[in-house]
Design a protein around this motif. Structure first.
Motif, short mmCIF file in Angstrom:
data_model
loop_
_atom_site.label_atom_id
_atom_site.label_comp_id
_atom_site.label_asym_id
_atom_site.label_seq_id
_atom_site.Cartn_x
_atom_site.Cartn_y
_atom_site.Cartn_z
N GLU A 252 0.82 -1.01 -0.12
CA GLU A 252 -0.04 0.08 -0.05
C GLU A 252 0.85 1.26 0.07
O GLU A 252 0.77 2.17 0.73
CB GLU A 252 -0.94 -0.08 1.21
CG GLU A 252 -1.99 -1.17 1.22
CD GLU A 252 -2.95 -1.14 2.33
OE1 GLU A 252 -3.86 -1.73 2.21
OE2 GLU A 252 -2.85 -0.28 3.48
N PRO A 253 1.58 1.58 -0.98
CA PRO A 253 2.44 2.81 -0.99
C PRO A 253 1.60 3.90 -1.06
O PRO A 253 2.24 5.08 -0.37
CB PRO A 253 3.36 2.70 -2.43
CG PRO A 253 2.56 1.54 -3.14
CD PRO A 253 1.86 0.70 -2.17
N MET A 254 0.42 4.14 -1.56
CA MET A 254 -0.43 5.15 -1.47
C MET A 254 -0.60 5.50 -0.01
O MET A 254 -0.89 6.88 0.17
CB MET A 254 -1.65 4.82 -2.46
CG MET A 254 -2.66 6.03 -2.25
SD MET A 254 -1.88 7.69 -2.49
CE MET A 254 -1.83 7.96 -4.45
N VAL A 255 -0.90 4.70 0.76
CA VAL A 255 -1.09 4.91 2.23
C VAL A 255 0.31 5.84 2.80
O VAL A 255 0.12 6.63 3.61
CB VAL A 255 -1.49 3.73 3.14
CG1 VAL A 255 -1.52 3.87 4.77
CG2 VAL A 255 -2.84 3.12 2.51
N ILE A 256 1.37 5.43 2.46
CA ILE A 256 2.45 6.40 3.04
C ILE A 256 2.18 7.87 2.22
O ILE A 256 2.49 8.50 3.27
CB ILE A 256 3.74 5.80 2.47
CG1 ILE A 256 3.80 4.30 3.07
CG2 ILE A 256 5.05 6.64 2.82
CD1 ILE A 256 5.15 3.50 2.04
N VAL B 132 3.09 14.44 -3.74
CA VAL B 132 3.46 14.10 -5.03
C VAL B 132 4.82 13.70 -5.37
O VAL B 132 5.07 12.61 -5.98
CB VAL B 132 3.09 15.18 -5.85
CG1 VAL B 132 3.43 14.94 -7.31
CG2 VAL B 132 1.47 15.69 -5.76
N GLN B 133 6.00 14.37 -4.76
CA GLN B 133 7.09 13.72 -5.04
C GLN B 133 7.82 12.08 -4.41
O GLN B 133 8.17 11.53 -4.77
CB GLN B 133 8.42 14.90 -4.46
CG GLN B 133 9.49 14.46 -4.69
CD GLN B 133 9.89 14.63 -6.35
OE1 GLN B 133 9.60 15.36 -6.91
NE2 GLN B 133 10.66 13.48 -6.87
N VAL B 134 6.94 12.31 -3.15
CA VAL B 134 7.16 10.69 -2.59
C VAL B 134 6.44 9.87 -3.18
O VAL B 134 6.96 8.60 -3.44
CB VAL B 134 6.61 10.98 -1.17
CG1 VAL B 134 6.31 9.52 -0.53
CG2 VAL B 134 7.34 11.85 -0.22
N LEU B 135 5.06 10.04 -3.78
CA LEU B 135 4.47 9.06 -4.76
C LEU B 135 5.26 8.78 -5.76
O LEU B 135 5.36 7.66 -6.24
CB LEU B 135 3.09 9.84 -5.29
CG LEU B 135 2.21 9.04 -6.01
CD1 LEU B 135 0.71 9.69 -5.86
CD2 LEU B 135 2.61 9.17 -7.70
N LEU C 265 8.22 6.50 -4.57
CA LEU C 265 7.78 5.13 -4.27
C LEU C 265 7.97 4.27 -5.43
O LEU C 265 8.16 3.07 -5.34
CB LEU C 265 6.69 5.11 -3.27
CG LEU C 265 6.96 5.76 -1.88
CD1 LEU C 265 5.27 5.96 -1.35
CD2 LEU C 265 7.66 5.02 -1.20
N ASN C 266 7.25 4.61 -6.37
CA ASN C 266 7.24 4.03 -7.59
C ASN C 266 8.55 3.80 -8.18
O ASN C 266 9.06 2.85 -8.72
CB ASN C 266 6.52 5.20 -8.75
CG ASN C 266 5.06 4.55 -8.80
OD1 ASN C 266 4.45 3.55 -9.08
ND2 ASN C 266 4.32 5.82 -8.47
N LEU C 267 9.46 4.76 -8.17
CA LEU C 267 11.04 4.58 -8.47
C LEU C 267 11.59 3.49 -7.59
O LEU C 267 12.24 2.58 -8.09
CB LEU C 267 11.56 5.98 -8.65
CG LEU C 267 13.08 5.96 -9.01
CD1 LEU C 267 13.13 5.41 -10.46
CD2 LEU C 267 13.77 7.26 -8.75
#
Length: 465
Positions: free
Chosen positions: A168-172, A193-196, A199-201
């Motif tokens: 659940e990276p979106m929860v972070i 938005v940068q963290v989003l 996390l994908n990277l």
């Protein structure tokens, strides 16, 4: 008893949990963000219960795993804690006691004929990496995470064949940077938005490292677990449809598209660029995301989202928030889990499955979490000491009927994991709501099988119900 809903051969009937929610802090040399938050603000946690003991898995893993096998579970997802395994985050030097512990846990799963599914990150970022670098805001931290992952693959990849990069990276993003329910509880849309993006990277970089590992060459596979909450518009009015489409873009597709298709959703990128909050990226990083998609997908589903057009004009003096583009909508007469405040809508299980079938290459996937948290379950304990959680059995059967229908209609789903096997510690909610097939007494740490535990044993045996 005739089986009406028969699932595919070798279907996973299992459960999910995590290291920080079960192990306790015994012999752990570093604190994660939740350990630290508890240390500085105990009253932020329900009844002041923190992660120090959790369900005592560190000390009782043999008995616990035996109970999981006794109720018929053939697969379990848990996690390896970065803060337990690694002694020095910069060099990824390991803690030998932790290596021994995780080796014993993995061997115990295999001895009990349970497939271990190992996750690398379950909201448990080391707090010192937050303090020193800003945690997931920092691309250096991403590289340290890759070092940790590589160490896990080297140490345990001979026996663990199913890996998860993030739960659940979106929860972070939501918890730490938007809605203040994870430490450090800040509101900063640009950072969110940068963290989003980061996390994908990070996930893609771990996939790239996995592809080079011996485990991958021996047929292992790596995926990610996303909490997908289908977004339904209030009405078919254009403004409501647009609001729901943005919610889908931001909260679902922002991870689903990159991990499966290797690219970010164009409409999301366009909106974020227009608003001046688009992440910083390089062509090299975007190529890493493009070329390192996942082998399989885990889907956590609990509740739907419902959206309507924005009622009031957005206050431009505030930090950027996704809420600029929608308001949450409460469906009249919706069914609710009153303890968690979540809508019960099993039909979404079918909608998720068909969306993956039609729009995401029909990727190999499984339900990695689904569950019903209930407060005060002791009141359902009968004279024989059995918790009669019939409501949980009904909840699962309803969701499974929709999953079964989706599989009949071509969804490529290979398993169903409940949250959770044994009642576990749940972040700031602690033990407020119980989810397990197995109950735990927090004072004695005695564990007892609930009625749902006997139910899943039969489901797993019959491969259906």
């Amino acid at each position: 008893m005739s089986i009406k809903y028969k699932f595919p051969k070798n279907f996973w009937w299992g459960a999910a949990t995590s290291g920080p929610q079960t192990e306790g802090r015994f012999n752990k040399k570093h604190a994660n963000v939740f350990d630290h938050w508890f240390d500085i603000e105990k009253n932020a946690f329900f009844n002041g219960v923190g992660p120090n003991v959790a369900s005592n898995f560190y000390n009782s893993y043999k008995e616990d795993i035996k109970m999981m096998a006794d109720i018929g579970l053939n697969s379990i997802r848990t996690s390896i804690q970065w803060t337990r395994l690694i002694k020095d985050f910069e060099t990824a030097e390991v803690d030998t006691e932790a290596v021994a512990f995780y080796n014993q846990v993995i061997d115990e799963f295999l001895k009990n004929k349970i497939i271990p599914v190992m996750n690398l990150q379950h909201f448990d970022l080391p707090v010192e990496l937050y303090d020193k670098y800003g945690g997931w805001e920092s691309k250096h931290v991403l590289d340290l995470f890759v070092l940790f992952a590589e160490k896990c693959f080297a140490l345990f990849g001979d026996r663990v064949k199913h890996w998860i990069t993030f739960n659940e990276p979106m929860v972070i993003v939501e918890g730490q940077y938007l809605y203040k329910f994870h430490y450090p509880n800040i509101v900063d849309g640009k950072k969110a938005v940068q963290v989003l993006y980061n996390l994908n990277l990070a996930s893609a970089k771990v996939v790239a490292a996995f592809k080079q590992s011996k485990c991958a060459k021996q047929g292992g596979e790596i995926g990610v677990v996303l909490n997908l909450t289908p977004s339904y518009p209030r009405s078919q009015a254009e403004d409501d449809i647009k609001a729901a489409a943005f919610v889908e873009d931001f909260f679902n597709k922002s991870f689903l598209d990159p991990v499966v298709k290797g690219e970010f959703t164009p409409s999301l990128v366009q909106t974020l660029r227009k608003d001046g909050v688009l992440w910083e990226s390089t062509a090299e990083e975007l190529a890493i995301i493009k070329n390192n998609t996942v082998d399989f997908l885990g889907v956590n589903y609990y509740q739907p989202r419902r959206a309507k057009s924005k009622g009031a004009v957005w206050d431009k003096t505030k930090s950027w928030m996704p809420d600029k583009y929608f308001d949450d909508y409460e469906l009249p007469n919706r069914r609710m889990n009153p303890y968690r405040g979540w809508e019960i809508y099993p039909q979404a299980m079918y909608d998720i499955a068909i969306n993956i079938r039609d729009n995401y290459n029909n990727i190999h996937w499984y339900i990695s979490e689904n569950g019903m948290g209930v407060e005060g379950e002791e009141k359902y304990r009968n004279a024989d000491g059995l918790i009669e959680d019939v409501y949980r059995i009904d909840f699962y059967e309803e969701h499974l009927r929709y999953l079964y229908k989706a599989i009949q209609d071509g969804a490529n789903c290979f398993g169903f994991h409940a949250w959770t096997a044994i009642d576990c510690w749940s972040w700031s909610n602690a033990y407020k709501n119980r989810y397990g097939y197995i109950a735990v007494d927090l004072i004695t740490q005695i564990k007892t099988i609930k009625k749902s535990g006997y139910w899943i044993k039969n489901v797993a045996k019959e491969n259906g119900f």
